[in-house]
Design an enzyme around this catalytic site. Structure first.
Site, PDB file in Angstrom:
ATOM      1  N   GLY A 252      98.588  -1.063 -13.865  1.00 53.86           N
ATOM      2  CA  GLY A 252      98.574  -1.966 -12.707  1.00 53.86           C
ATOM      3  C   GLY A 252      97.156  -2.419 -12.400  1.00 53.86           C
TER       4      GLY A 252
ATOM      5  N   ARG B 234     101.363  -3.066 -19.415  1.00 53.88           N
ATOM      6  CA  ARG B 234     101.788  -1.694 -19.711  1.00 53.88           C
ATOM      7  C   ARG B 234     102.448  -1.760 -21.084  1.00 53.88           C
ATOM      8  NH1 ARG B 234     102.995  -1.604 -13.861  1.00 53.88           N
ATOM      9  NH2 ARG B 234     101.555  -0.112 -12.932  1.00 53.88           N
TER      10      ARG B 234
ATOM     11  N   ASP C   3      96.221   6.932 -14.708  1.00 54.51           N
ATOM     12  CA  ASP C   3      96.409   8.129 -15.541  1.00 54.51           C
ATOM     13  C   ASP C   3      97.132   7.819 -16.854  1.00 54.51           C
ATOM     14  OD1 ASP C   3      98.795   7.675 -14.279  1.00 54.51           O
ATOM     15  OD2 ASP C   3      99.219   9.792 -13.886  1.00 54.51           O
TER      16      ASP C   3
ATOM     17  N   THR D 234      93.032   2.644 -10.038  1.00 54.02           N
ATOM     18  CA  THR D 234      94.442   2.557  -9.649  1.00 54.02           C
ATOM     19  C   THR D 234      94.515   2.630  -8.136  1.00 54.02           C
ATOM     20  OG1 THR D 234      96.532   3.762  -9.526  1.00 54.02           O
ATOM     21  CG2 THR D 234      94.639   5.050 -10.215  1.00 54.02           C
TER      22      THR D 234
ATOM     23  N   ASP E 284      96.793   3.760  -6.533  1.00 54.49           N
ATOM     24  CA  ASP E 284      97.495   4.999  -6.145  1.00 54.49           C
ATOM     25  C   ASP E 284      96.536   6.165  -5.899  1.00 54.49           C
ATOM     26  OD1 ASP E 284      99.702   3.446  -6.684  1.00 54.49           O
ATOM     27  OD2 ASP E 284     100.061   4.315  -8.657  1.00 54.49           O
TER      28      ASP E 284
ATOM     29  N   ASP F 116      95.685   8.570  -7.790  1.00 54.96           N
ATOM     30  CA  ASP F 116      96.382   9.813  -8.133  1.00 54.96           C
ATOM     31  C   ASP F 116      95.838  10.505  -9.384  1.00 54.96           C
ATOM     32  OD1 ASP F 116      97.189   7.843  -9.854  1.00 54.96           O
ATOM     33  OD2 ASP F 116      99.330   8.261  -9.706  1.00 54.96           O
TER      34      ASP F 116
ATOM     35  N   ARG G 242     103.408   4.872  -5.990  1.00 58.12           N
ATOM     36  CA  ARG G 242     104.276   5.494  -7.005  1.00 58.12           C
ATOM     37  C   ARG G 242     104.745   6.857  -6.513  1.00 58.12           C
ATOM     38  NH1 ARG G 242     104.920   3.529 -12.107  1.00 58.12           N
ATOM     39  NH2 ARG G 242     102.980   2.392 -12.071  1.00 58.12           N
TER      40      ARG G 242
HETATM   41  O1  F6P Z   1     100.334   2.081 -10.094  1.00 53.57           O
HETATM   42  C1  F6P Z   1     100.103   1.019  -9.226  1.00 53.57           C
HETATM   43  C2  F6P Z   1     101.402   0.519  -8.642  1.00 53.57           C
HETATM   44  O2  F6P Z   1     101.103  -0.572  -7.794  1.00 53.57           O
HETATM   45  C3  F6P Z   1     102.252   1.560  -7.924  1.00 53.57           C
HETATM   46  O3  F6P Z   1     101.792   1.822  -6.621  1.00 53.57           O
HETATM   47  C4  F6P Z   1     103.604   0.923  -7.965  1.00 53.57           C
HETATM   48  O4  F6P Z   1     104.626   1.888  -7.866  1.00 53.57           O
HETATM   49  C5  F6P Z   1     103.606   0.259  -9.314  1.00 53.57           C
HETATM   50  O5  F6P Z   1     102.242   0.047  -9.671  1.00 53.57           O
HETATM   51  C6  F6P Z   1     104.308  -1.060  -9.355  1.00 53.57           C
HETATM   52  O6  F6P Z   1     104.333  -1.476 -10.684  1.00 53.57           O
HETATM   53  P1  F6P Z   1     104.594  -2.989 -11.123  1.00 53.57           P
HETATM   54  O7  F6P Z   1     103.436  -3.815 -10.703  1.00 53.57           O
HETATM   55  O8  F6P Z   1     104.748  -2.909 -12.598  1.00 53.57           O
HETATM   56  O9  F6P Z   1     105.839  -3.402 -10.404  1.00 53.57           O
END
Ligand code: F6P
Length: 320
Positions: A11, A72, A103, A126, A128, A130, A172
């Protein structure tokens, strides 16, 4: 070291551009060439790569997202996918790699190092926040501030209509954004995946507040703790309060990075290049005890990052 690659993966996180800029310019400062790899590991596999110059990173420090774009990649999870990426390491004569991401990206970096021994440095980015090995990741501060801005706006309408608002934030499986945004936004309750909660207790606290004359309430829910919509429905059923739910979603990830994220991106990007130039091979940069430093990549991925219980308790005390 004559030539390195840099990519952003997972992300996007505000402040990634500051890190890319620092990597490119610090490398140029050391006389090292930089190849920008587009779309994360996907572009690495597909040779979507091109040289970066001083001007490639001009006018980006204040921009959210990532100029290298991100993805991803499922293919990079496979050995043949990583082998294709390694073909491009040889083709572009890369001697080191800087990976900016979360991560999942760090795990990919570690795997790649184990298979091909290409020196790699991970930069945590990130929203998050995390990654266990670092107190701070690029993008977290901006995401928290974006969430707090939204909570402020929601408060205006919540007060005017005497409503209860459930605000679902990202993160997440972790509750770091929710905790910081909830504390800074004065939320009545903060629901986190890390700490068990009972909806009945949340409702009890809300009703106590309303009996005391509270006109509105805001509850911050981390997405990992449950669906804001479901939780809102349950609370409405129990309390009968006029309840609205706002899912902040990707709004949190966009926009101008805060000064803190720009400074962090700049410092971590520069440190990553310095480590490669000095012959280090498999490290992650980050922040511990408030100081920027570097640690073994494996070590940075070990264990679980824990929620600050004191901050959580404080938020509860201050929102009685
Ligand atoms: O890891 C960053 C994040 O924004 C999380 O907080 C969230 O759950 C996820 O990515 C959303 O992913 P995407 O942008 O692929 O919908």
């Amino acid at each position: 070291m004559q030539r390195i690659g840099v990519l952003t993966s997972g992300g996007d996180a505000p402040g990634m551009n500051a890190a890319i800029r620092a990597v490119a310019r610090k490398a140029i400062y050391h006389g090292v060439e930089v190849i920008g790899i587009k779309r994360g590991f996907a572009g690495f596999i597909e040779a979507d790569m091109e040289p970066m110059h001083v001007g490639s990173v001009a006018d980006i420090i204040h921009r959210g997202g990532t100029i290298l774009r991100t993805a991803r990649s499922e293919e990079f999870l496979t050995q043949p996918g990583r082998a294709r990426a390694y073909e491009n390491v040889k083709r572009f004569r890369l001697q080191g790699l800087v990976i900016i991401g979360g991560d999942g990206s760090f795990k990919g970096a570690r795997q790649f190092y184990e298979e091909f021994r290409l020196p790699v440095i991970g930069i945590p980015a990130t929203i998050d926040n995390d990654i266990p090995g670092t107190e701070l990741s690029i993008g977290f501060d901006t995401a928290v501030n974006n969430a707090v801005d939204a909570i402020n706006k929601i408060r205006d309408t919540a007060t005017s209509h005497e409503r209860l608002f459930i605000v679902e934030v990202m993160g997440r499986n972790s509750g770091f954004i929710a905790l910081e945004a909830g504390l800074a936004g004065g939320a009545e309750s903060i629901l986190l995946p890390e700490l068990p909660f009972r909806i009945e207790d949340v409702c009890h606290k809300l009703m106590r507040g309303y009996r005391r004359g509270k006109l509105h309430s805001v509850i911050v829910v981390a997405e990992g703790a449950g669906s804001g919509i479901e939780i809102g429905r349950e609370i409405k059923n129990i309390t009968g309060f006029d309840t609205k739910v706002t899912v902040l979603g990707h709004l949190q990830r966009g926009g101008t990075p805060t000064a803190q994220d720009r400074v962090l991106g700049s410092r971590l990007g520069a440190l990553a290049v310095e480590l490669l130039v000095n012959g280090h091979r498999k490290l992650a940069v980050g922040v511990r005890n408030g100081r920027v430093g570097s640690w073994d990549l494996d070590q940075c991925l070990q264990g679980e990052k824990v929620i600050d219980l004191q901050a959580y308790k404080l938020a509860g005390i201050l929102s009685i």
